[in-house]
Write an enzyme that holds these catalytic residues in place. Structure first.
Site, mmCIF file in Angstrom:
data_model
loop_
_atom_site.group_PDB
_atom_site.id
_atom_site.type_symbol
_atom_site.label_atom_id
_atom_site.label_comp_id
_atom_site.label_asym_id
_atom_site.label_seq_id
_atom_site.Cartn_x
_atom_site.Cartn_y
_atom_site.Cartn_z
ATOM 1 N N GLU A 40 0.848 -1.184 0.000
ATOM 2 C CA GLU A 40 0.000 0.000 0.000
ATOM 3 C C GLU A 40 0.893 1.246 0.000
ATOM 4 O O GLU A 40 1.970 1.254 0.595
ATOM 5 C CB GLU A 40 -0.849 -0.043 1.270
ATOM 6 C CG GLU A 40 -1.707 1.163 1.543
ATOM 7 C CD GLU A 40 -2.403 1.076 2.895
ATOM 8 O OE1 GLU A 40 -3.465 1.692 3.040
ATOM 9 O OE2 GLU A 40 -1.877 0.372 3.805
ATOM 10 N N LYS A 112 -9.480 1.350 -2.017
ATOM 11 C CA LYS A 112 -9.653 0.827 -0.667
ATOM 12 C C LYS A 112 -11.057 1.110 -0.129
ATOM 13 O O LYS A 112 -11.535 2.249 -0.175
ATOM 14 C CB LYS A 112 -8.594 1.451 0.252
ATOM 15 C CG LYS A 112 -8.513 0.848 1.644
ATOM 16 C CD LYS A 112 -7.365 1.494 2.410
ATOM 17 C CE LYS A 112 -7.173 0.907 3.798
ATOM 18 N NZ LYS A 112 -6.069 1.577 4.524
ATOM 19 N N CYS A 150 -4.667 -3.463 3.318
ATOM 20 C CA CYS A 150 -4.391 -3.213 4.731
ATOM 21 C C CYS A 150 -5.588 -3.417 5.654
ATOM 22 O O CYS A 150 -5.952 -4.555 5.960
ATOM 23 C CB CYS A 150 -3.804 -1.808 4.878
ATOM 24 S SG CYS A 150 -2.837 -1.557 6.392
#
Length: 269
Positions: A40, A112, A150
């Site tokens: 990321e 995300k 994440c």
């Protein structure tokens, strides 16, 4: 199929980050890897997301995206990387993963879904959430990969949706913030998502001090196939679709599942 995980210590120098990505992509290709996953925010990273992130954001076909595509094509390797993408809101960017094929073609872009508003961080202040929660997958050499970023790792339903969409490998590109028990949680959650969905889970992480390092590949039974420490580095390992099929045959949880989990709209009575 061999894949590689590139563990970076990305910073605010985009050019230096791209050079590191290029160097690791070349090394991975020389070791026979067909895909390399970077963390990321691989192209731009700071200790905390701040107002500079929207200012460096670019469209997918901007200069940074084009350079990532060139790196993939130059080394004839599929490449997945964190990328700060411009959004319709000039005050907030998308935290995006881009996947390019060995020919440099864009295979997928995942924005995300779950932003890191935890541990005193407020990612949503400068980053916009994905406009859709649809699973994002792509194929390389007959292997289907699903994308998570994440904090998404903490939401098992999202990993399950990628498994239901046909994924055999989940790529979890992360900058996992350090803290109490965070290393144990990182390793445990990667293994748990692998066991729950009978697939490989590859976690590519930023190195300390921004993150915890320990990029690793977990197999469909939750065993660790390969793992880095805290240093910047590269690891390669094999994923096998036959192993995925065999584990799913012995543990057919996807067809036995009786509950479709959804968000509760009101408190239980």
């Amino acid at each position: 199929m061999h894949i590689a995980l590139g563990q970076l210590a990305s910073g605010a120098d985009v050019g230096a980050n791209l050079q590191a990505i290029d160097r690791f992509a070349a090394q991975a290709a020389s070791r026979g890897a067909r895909l390399i996953a970077f963390p990321e925010y691989a192209t731009y990273e700071k200790k905390m997301v701040d107002a500079t992130f929207p200012t460096v954001a670019q469209p997918l076909d901007g200069q940074i995206g084009c350079e990532l595509a060139k790196i993939a094509k130059r080394h004839e390797i599929a490449l997945v990387s964190g990328f700060v993408e411009s959004s319709p809101d000039p005050a907030r960017a998308f935290n995006t993963l881009v996947a390019f094929g060995p020919d440099g073609a864009l295979l997928a872009a995942y924005r995300k879904v779950h932003l890191f508003d935890a541990q005193g961080f407020e990612e949503s202040r400068y980053v916009a959430p994905a406009p859709t929660t649809d699973p994002v997958t792509f194929c390389v050499d007959g292997v289907r990969f699903g994308l998570l970023t994440c904090y998404d790792l903490r939401f098992p339903e999202q990993a399950q949706s990628l498994s239901d969409a046909g994924s055999q490998v989940l790529l979890v590109c992360s900058s996992w913030v350090p803290g109490e028990s965070k290393m144990a949680q990182w390793r445990t959650l990667l293994a748990a998502r692998a066991i729950e969905n009978s697939l490989y889970v590859a976690g590519s992480c930023q190195a300390p001090p921004v993150s915890v390092g320990h990029s690793l590949l977990a197999d469909p039974m939750g065993g660790v196939v390969a793992e880095l420490g805290v240093e910047v580095g590269l690891v390669t390992a094999e994923v096998c679709v036959d192993t995925v099929a065999d584990v799913r045959k012995h543990f057919p949880t996807s067809v036995q599942r009786r509950i479709e989990w959804g968000r509760r709209t009101s408190p239980p009575t």
